[in-house]
Design a protein around this motif. Structure first.
Motif, PDB file in Angstrom:
ATOM      1  N   VAL A 120      -9.329  -3.995   8.041  1.00  0.00           N
ATOM      2  CA  VAL A 120     -10.221  -3.443   7.041  1.00  0.00           C
ATOM      3  C   VAL A 120     -11.950  -3.348   7.960  1.00  0.00           C
ATOM      4  O   VAL A 120     -12.239  -4.550   8.342  1.00  0.00           O
ATOM      5  N   THR A 121     -12.288  -2.325   8.273  1.00  0.00           N
ATOM      6  CA  THR A 121     -13.670  -2.210   9.175  1.00  0.00           C
ATOM      7  C   THR A 121     -14.931  -2.333   8.232  1.00  0.00           C
ATOM      8  O   THR A 121     -14.900  -2.229   7.050  1.00  0.00           O
ATOM      9  N   PRO A 122     -15.998  -2.726   8.857  1.00  0.00           N
ATOM     10  CA  PRO A 122     -17.189  -2.710   8.080  1.00  0.00           C
ATOM     11  C   PRO A 122     -17.678  -1.539   7.414  1.00  0.00           C
ATOM     12  O   PRO A 122     -18.451  -1.513   6.165  1.00  0.00           O
ATOM     13  N   LEU A 123     -17.061  -0.287   7.668  1.00  0.00           N
ATOM     14  CA  LEU A 123     -17.384   0.984   6.969  1.00  0.00           C
ATOM     15  C   LEU A 123     -16.420   1.178   6.168  1.00  0.00           C
ATOM     16  O   LEU A 123     -16.366   2.277   5.645  1.00  0.00           O
ATOM     17  N   GLY A 124     -15.642   0.436   5.714  1.00  0.00           N
ATOM     18  CA  GLY A 124     -14.408   0.467   4.868  1.00  0.00           C
ATOM     19  C   GLY A 124     -13.178   1.278   5.192  1.00  0.00           C
ATOM     20  O   GLY A 124     -12.406   1.521   4.221  1.00  0.00           O
ATOM     21  N   ASP A 125     -12.781   1.494   6.587  1.00  0.00           N
ATOM     22  CA  ASP A 125     -11.542   2.131   6.679  1.00  0.00           C
ATOM     23  C   ASP A 125     -10.553   1.055   6.823  1.00  0.00           C
ATOM     24  O   ASP A 125     -10.871  -0.170   7.284  1.00  0.00           O
ATOM     25  N   VAL A 126      -9.181   1.382   6.437  1.00  0.00           N
ATOM     26  CA  VAL A 126      -8.352   0.193   6.310  1.00  0.00           C
ATOM     27  C   VAL A 126      -7.135   0.938   7.303  1.00  0.00           C
ATOM     28  O   VAL A 126      -6.741   2.374   7.135  1.00  0.00           O
ATOM     29  N   VAL A 127      -6.799   0.079   8.223  1.00  0.00           N
ATOM     30  CA  VAL A 127      -6.016   0.803   9.344  1.00  0.00           C
ATOM     31  C   VAL A 127      -4.667  -0.186   9.704  1.00  0.00           C
ATOM     32  O   VAL A 127      -5.018  -1.612   9.410  1.00  0.00           O
ATOM     33  N   GLN A 128      -3.520   0.118   9.772  1.00  0.00           N
ATOM     34  CA  GLN A 128      -2.373  -0.500  10.055  1.00  0.00           C
ATOM     35  C   GLN A 128      -2.369  -1.178  11.302  1.00  0.00           C
ATOM     36  O   GLN A 128      -2.695  -0.443  12.546  1.00  0.00           O
ATOM     37  N   VAL A 129      -2.158  -2.717  11.415  1.00  0.00           N
ATOM     38  CA  VAL A 129      -2.080  -3.088  12.842  1.00  0.00           C
ATOM     39  C   VAL A 129      -0.964  -2.752  13.908  1.00  0.00           C
ATOM     40  O   VAL A 129      -1.218  -2.734  15.014  1.00  0.00           O
ATOM     41  N   SER A 130      -0.019  -2.348  13.056  1.00  0.00           N
ATOM     42  CA  SER A 130       1.273  -2.050  13.885  1.00  0.00           C
ATOM     43  C   SER A 130       1.256  -0.859  14.915  1.00  0.00           C
ATOM     44  O   SER A 130       1.386  -0.903  15.885  1.00  0.00           O
ATOM     45  N   ASP A 131       0.381   0.351  14.249  1.00  0.00           N
ATOM     46  CA  ASP A 131       0.191   1.460  14.925  1.00  0.00           C
ATOM     47  C   ASP A 131      -1.040   2.270  14.987  1.00  0.00           C
ATOM     48  O   ASP A 131      -1.316   3.235  15.504  1.00  0.00           O
ATOM     49  N   GLY A 132      -2.107   1.414  14.084  1.00  0.00           N
ATOM     50  CA  GLY A 132      -3.294   2.170  14.241  1.00  0.00           C
ATOM     51  C   GLY A 132      -3.396   3.354  13.299  1.00  0.00           C
ATOM     52  O   GLY A 132      -4.524   3.873  13.050  1.00  0.00           O
ATOM     53  N   ALA A 133      -2.499   3.403  12.345  1.00  0.00           N
ATOM     54  CA  ALA A 133      -2.344   4.427  11.438  1.00  0.00           C
ATOM     55  C   ALA A 133      -3.190   4.167  10.122  1.00  0.00           C
ATOM     56  O   ALA A 133      -3.302   2.986   9.674  1.00  0.00           O
ATOM     57  N   PRO A 134      -4.013   5.089   9.695  1.00  0.00           N
ATOM     58  CA  PRO A 134      -4.949   4.951   8.558  1.00  0.00           C
ATOM     59  C   PRO A 134      -4.151   4.807   7.439  1.00  0.00           C
ATOM     60  O   PRO A 134      -3.354   5.666   7.114  1.00  0.00           O
ATOM     61  N   VAL A 135      -4.502   3.821   6.628  1.00  0.00           N
ATOM     62  CA  VAL A 135      -4.186   4.039   5.131  1.00  0.00           C
ATOM     63  C   VAL A 135      -4.910   3.999   3.900  1.00  0.00           C
ATOM     64  O   VAL A 135      -4.313   4.269   2.720  1.00  0.00           O
ATOM     65  N   ASN A 136      -6.183   3.982   4.244  1.00  0.00           N
ATOM     66  CA  ASN A 136      -7.248   4.114   3.139  1.00  0.00           C
ATOM     67  C   ASN A 136      -8.584   4.191   3.915  1.00  0.00           C
ATOM     68  O   ASN A 136      -8.576   4.168   5.237  1.00  0.00           O
ATOM     69  N   ALA A 137      -9.556   4.628   3.284  1.00  0.00           N
ATOM     70  CA  ALA A 137     -10.997   4.698   3.839  1.00  0.00           C
ATOM     71  C   ALA A 137     -11.851   4.530   2.903  1.00  0.00           C
ATOM     72  O   ALA A 137     -11.820   5.155   1.749  1.00  0.00           O
ATOM     73  N   GLY A 138     -13.207   4.246   3.317  1.00  0.00           N
ATOM     74  CA  GLY A 138     -14.329   4.262   2.482  1.00  0.00           C
ATOM     75  C   GLY A 138     -14.111   3.205   1.365  1.00  0.00           C
ATOM     76  O   GLY A 138     -15.071   3.675   0.327  1.00  0.00           O
ATOM     77  N   ILE A 139     -13.444   2.195   1.440  1.00  0.00           N
ATOM     78  CA  ILE A 139     -13.583   1.431   0.301  1.00  0.00           C
ATOM     79  C   ILE A 139     -14.425   0.342   0.182  1.00  0.00           C
ATOM     80  O   ILE A 139     -14.733  -0.319  -1.089  1.00  0.00           O
ATOM     81  N   GLY A 140     -15.461   0.391   1.149  1.00  0.00           N
ATOM     82  CA  GLY A 140     -16.739  -0.472   0.836  1.00  0.00           C
ATOM     83  C   GLY A 140     -17.686  -0.127   2.130  1.00  0.00           C
ATOM     84  O   GLY A 140     -17.080   0.703   3.103  1.00  0.00           O
ATOM     85  N   ARG A 141     -18.670  -0.736   2.475  1.00  0.00           N
ATOM     86  CA  ARG A 141     -19.423  -0.425   3.561  1.00  0.00           C
ATOM     87  C   ARG A 141     -20.505  -1.688   3.795  1.00  0.00           C
ATOM     88  O   ARG A 141     -21.206  -2.314   2.759  1.00  0.00           O
ATOM     89  N   THR A 142     -20.801  -1.992   4.887  1.00  0.00           N
ATOM     90  CA  THR A 142     -21.670  -3.059   5.196  1.00  0.00           C
ATOM     91  C   THR A 142     -22.536  -2.313   6.503  1.00  0.00           C
ATOM     92  O   THR A 142     -21.993  -1.772   7.270  1.00  0.00           O
TER      93      THR A 142
END
Length: 276
Positions: A95-117
């Motif tokens: 989960v990135t500081p800008l709220g992107d959610v990415v699978q560790v296995s292959d880098g595929a996005p599974v969600n985005a913008g869930i929060g922000r710092t």
């Protein structure tokens, strides 16, 4: 650096020799990226599920043994904080500081913008939840389909650079002005702080932020260092009783780091190791 681009280098070092004191570079990998932050890089690398995760403009995964690039996610842009690693339904996620959610296995996005710092790092809270600890706090939880739901939220007054810390069911955070806030980490809905803007440092003649670093815990105590060299030691409890102040000459914008009973702390141009 040319035309707004910089070749960033990710390196791995190992300790060789009979006593393990000879430091040798094992591998180096270059990253050619446009800048996404105006004041340099501050995100730390992560080792997650056998991969080295690096957030420099884009999100990268490397083989920690060889330096081979395994995947790149160019949509997961970086800010100043470090991504958080969580596990949901048996899947390792970043989960990135800008709220992107990415699978560790292959880098595929599974969600985005869930929060922000803006400056701080998101912090894993357990059970698929992650806290975004800026001036507006929010704790988001992902279900097995990776859809987010807000568990609780709260408000701070002032700018925030350091990341929150959770201890004993309480979330602690500090503002750039050196004010301590705490919240019930197990709460629900809109929360009021348990500790509301308690000043830890005297401003004196200081101009600008007093504290850039994050709170660090060692045993039953929290430590926060100010830019002027004052380190506050706080009891890691709901009362957050101030134990003492320790003064160094130059100060630091970084956080204390502990290894066993030793504390490592930057003070001006010096690196200090402070023991019992």
């Amino acid at each position: 650096a040319t035309a707004g681009k910089t070749i960033f280098t990710v390196c791995a070092y190992g300790f060789d020799g009979a006593r393990g004191l000879d430091v040798k570079k094992k591998w180096a990998a270059g990253i050619d990226e446009d800048h996404t932050t105006g004041y340099g890089r501050s995100a730390s690398p992560l080792l997650v599920a056998g991969k080295l995760i690096v957030h420099m403009s884009s999100l990268y995964a490397f083989d920690p043994a060889t330096g081979k690039r395994l995947w790149t996610n160019s949509d997961a842009k970086s800010s100043y904080g470090t991504p958080a690693a969580i596990r949901v339904a048996g899947v390792d996620l970043i989960v990135t500081p800008l709220g992107d959610v990415v699978q560790v296995s292959d880098g595929a996005p599974v969600n985005a913008g869930i929060g922000r710092t803006g400056h701080s790092s998101p912090v894993a809270c357990g059970d698929g939840a992650v806290c975004f600890g800026d001036a507006a706090l929010s704790v988001m939880q992902l279900d097995p389909s990776f859809k987010e739901k807000e568990i609780w939220s709260g408000e701070l007054s002032g700018e925030v650079f350091g990341s929150p810390l959770i201890s004993g069911g309480i979330l602690f955070t500090i503002t750039a002005d050196g004010a301590l806030f705490s919240f019930d980490a197990r709460g629900k809905g809109v929360q009021k702080p348990i500790i509301d803007e308690r000043a830890l440092f005297e401003r004196g003649d200081a101009v600008g932020p007093i504290a850039f670093g994050s709170l660090t815990q060692a045993g039953g105590y929290l430590f926060i260092a100010s830019n002027s060299g004052d380190t506050a030691v706080i009891e890691a409890s709901a009362a957050a009783r101030l134990i003492r102040h320790n003064q160094l000459p130059a100060g630091t914008g970084s956080s204390p780091i502990f290894s066993g009973s030793d504390m490592f702390l930057r003070d001006g141009e010096r690196l200090l190791c402070i023991g019992k």
